[in-house]
Design an enzyme around this catalytic site. Sequence first.
Site, PDB file in Angstrom:
ATOM      1  N   TYR A  21       1.312   0.600   6.751  1.00 37.07           N
ATOM      2  CA  TYR A  21       2.192  -0.598   7.769  1.00 37.07           C
ATOM      3  C   TYR A  21       3.478  -0.098   7.895  1.00 37.07           C
ATOM      4  O   TYR A  21       4.208   0.188   6.919  1.00 37.07           O
ATOM      5  CB  TYR A  21       2.086  -1.664   6.863  1.00 37.07           C
ATOM      6  CG  TYR A  21       2.806  -3.099   7.477  1.00 37.07           C
ATOM      7  CD1 TYR A  21       2.456  -3.423   8.802  1.00 37.07           C
ATOM      8  CD2 TYR A  21       3.690  -3.477   6.684  1.00 37.07           C
ATOM      9  CE1 TYR A  21       3.259  -4.558   9.278  1.00 37.07           C
ATOM     10  CE2 TYR A  21       4.512  -4.734   7.494  1.00 37.07           C
ATOM     11  CZ  TYR A  21       4.067  -5.135   8.808  1.00 37.07           C
ATOM     12  OH  TYR A  21       4.911  -5.995   9.319  1.00 37.07           O
TER      13      TYR A  21
ATOM     14  N   ASP B 271      -1.922  -0.593  -2.195  1.00 36.79           N
ATOM     15  CA  ASP B 271      -2.040  -1.636  -1.218  1.00 36.79           C
ATOM     16  C   ASP B 271      -3.489  -2.014  -0.705  1.00 36.79           C
ATOM     17  O   ASP B 271      -3.929  -1.123   0.004  1.00 36.79           O
ATOM     18  CB  ASP B 271      -1.126  -1.457   0.144  1.00 36.79           C
ATOM     19  CG  ASP B 271      -1.147  -2.659   1.021  1.00 36.79           C
ATOM     20  OD1 ASP B 271      -1.881  -3.315   1.122  1.00 36.79           O
ATOM     21  OD2 ASP B 271      -0.211  -2.473   1.642  1.00 36.79           O
TER      22      ASP B 271
HETATM   23  O1  P1T Z   1       3.669  -9.559   6.212  1.00 42.39           O
HETATM   24  P1  P1T Z   1       3.728  -9.346   4.819  1.00 42.39           P
HETATM   25  O2  P1T Z   1       2.909 -10.323   4.413  1.00 42.39           O
HETATM   26  O3  P1T Z   1       4.985  -9.088   4.093  1.00 42.39           O
HETATM   27  O4  P1T Z   1       2.850  -8.037   4.625  1.00 42.39           O
HETATM   28  C1  P1T Z   1       3.459  -6.682   4.667  1.00 42.39           C
HETATM   29  C2  P1T Z   1       2.086  -5.805   4.683  1.00 42.39           C
HETATM   30  C3  P1T Z   1       2.066  -4.780   3.553  1.00 42.39           C
HETATM   31  N1  P1T Z   1       0.601  -4.006   3.719  1.00 42.39           N
HETATM   32  C4  P1T Z   1      -0.128  -4.103   4.564  1.00 42.39           C
HETATM   33  C5  P1T Z   1      -1.287  -3.104   4.853  1.00 42.39           C
HETATM   34  C6  P1T Z   1      -0.113  -4.842   5.709  1.00 42.39           C
HETATM   35  O5  P1T Z   1      -0.807  -4.870   6.764  1.00 42.39           O
HETATM   36  C7  P1T Z   1       1.089  -5.882   5.812  1.00 42.39           C
HETATM   37  C8  P1T Z   1       1.475  -6.592   7.122  1.00 42.39           C
HETATM   38  N2  P1T Z   1       0.837  -6.223   8.207  1.00 42.39           N
HETATM   39  C9  P1T Z   1       0.965  -6.703   9.469  1.00 42.39           C
HETATM   40  C10 P1T Z   1       1.808  -7.900   9.667  1.00 42.39           C
HETATM   41  C11 P1T Z   1       0.280  -6.414  10.334  1.00 42.39           C
HETATM   42  O6  P1T Z   1      -0.034  -6.471  11.453  1.00 42.39           O
HETATM   43  O7  P1T Z   1      -0.423  -5.085  10.351  1.00 42.39           O
END
Ligand code: P1T
Length: 379
Positions: A98, A170
Amino acid sequence: MKFNTKTIHGGQQHDPAYGSVVPPIYQTSTYAQSTPGGHKGYEYSRTHNPTRNALESALASIENGNYGLAFGSGLSAIDAVLKLLKPGDEVVSTNDLYGGTYRLFTKIYEDFGIKFHFIGMENSNKIEAYITPDTKLIWVETPTNPMMNIIDIVAISKIAKKHNVLLAVDNTFATPYLQRPLDLGADIVMHSATKYLGGHSDVVMGALIVENKDLAERLYFIQNASGAICGPQDSFLVLRGIKTLHIRMQRHCENGRVVAEYLSNHPKIENVYWPGFKNHPNHHIAVSQMDDFGGMVSFTTKGNNYDKAIKIVENLKIFTLAESLGGVESLAGHPASMTHASIPKEEREKTGVVDSLIRLSVGIEDIDDLIADLKQAII
Ligand code: P1T
């Protein structure tokens, strides 16, 4: 207790005050004390809150861990893990991940003296070459966002244990319905609970789950000392979301499969990235560590044309063009200009995040409507 029962009952007890079946929303910052320190286990809501604690127990239960911690966002959960490190420490991380995670690592923690190695982990043998005496953490996203690479958690956990390095996974894309990293040897499971755990695109939240008591205590200390907790209302919503995780995921997987197969037979599509295909490079690992393949599908159109990709995502009517994923409604995103825009073009293109890449979070609507929408949108 089996998984579907755990999503509803895992770590839960009826509220001791009135027997309320659903944990109440304890919308309070503080708790009365009869004398300094004379309280009923709660003194201040940054440290503990009964609604958040109910959620944290549920998180621990569904991930087969002992301890759950909930944070104000996925990134703040990752931030808490990074705070286990000190200047001079090194991290080996998946190179496809991400964009916000990449930004946190490179734009914040590199400045604090942490060194990151971003590498393709599809072949786990490559990792050992990057491990030094200073390596303290291996960061794995699997399936990766947005290229849907699959990383072998068991193989990497063996390397991590051999070198006494923490392994964090993750698990946002898979969820514990499909993949339980602690059972596969990981030390820390992380979630953007904003996604499938919440499941309704109405909360931003993060989570960590661990087995080891000492590690849990260090993380609880960071959670309280740094304070990036989530509120009771959001805890209630994610707890409610978790109760239907299994039935939502089942439908996400069914719909994801039909969408992936439809796209792979479409004459205008170049590549479809979905771990359920037999020709996906790590399909065999997906089969061994996941129970199904999830609802995320990425694809490129022939000619790798930026404007065409933008037109396609604009054309969609049932899929909403939006950041995020994992809610009941289908979403579409253009990683190069949205979720992964914070990664330099040369870096993102190395991992396949090209201009024509489109990422779908396939929701739980009627599949015929989703296919009809893709059909009219793809030009
Ligand atoms: O957005 P948040 O709750 O802070 O999470 C971050 C995050 C961490 N790990 C993964 C695999 C993610 O996909 C995300 C957040 N991703 C998005 C907002 C997206 O659209 O891919």
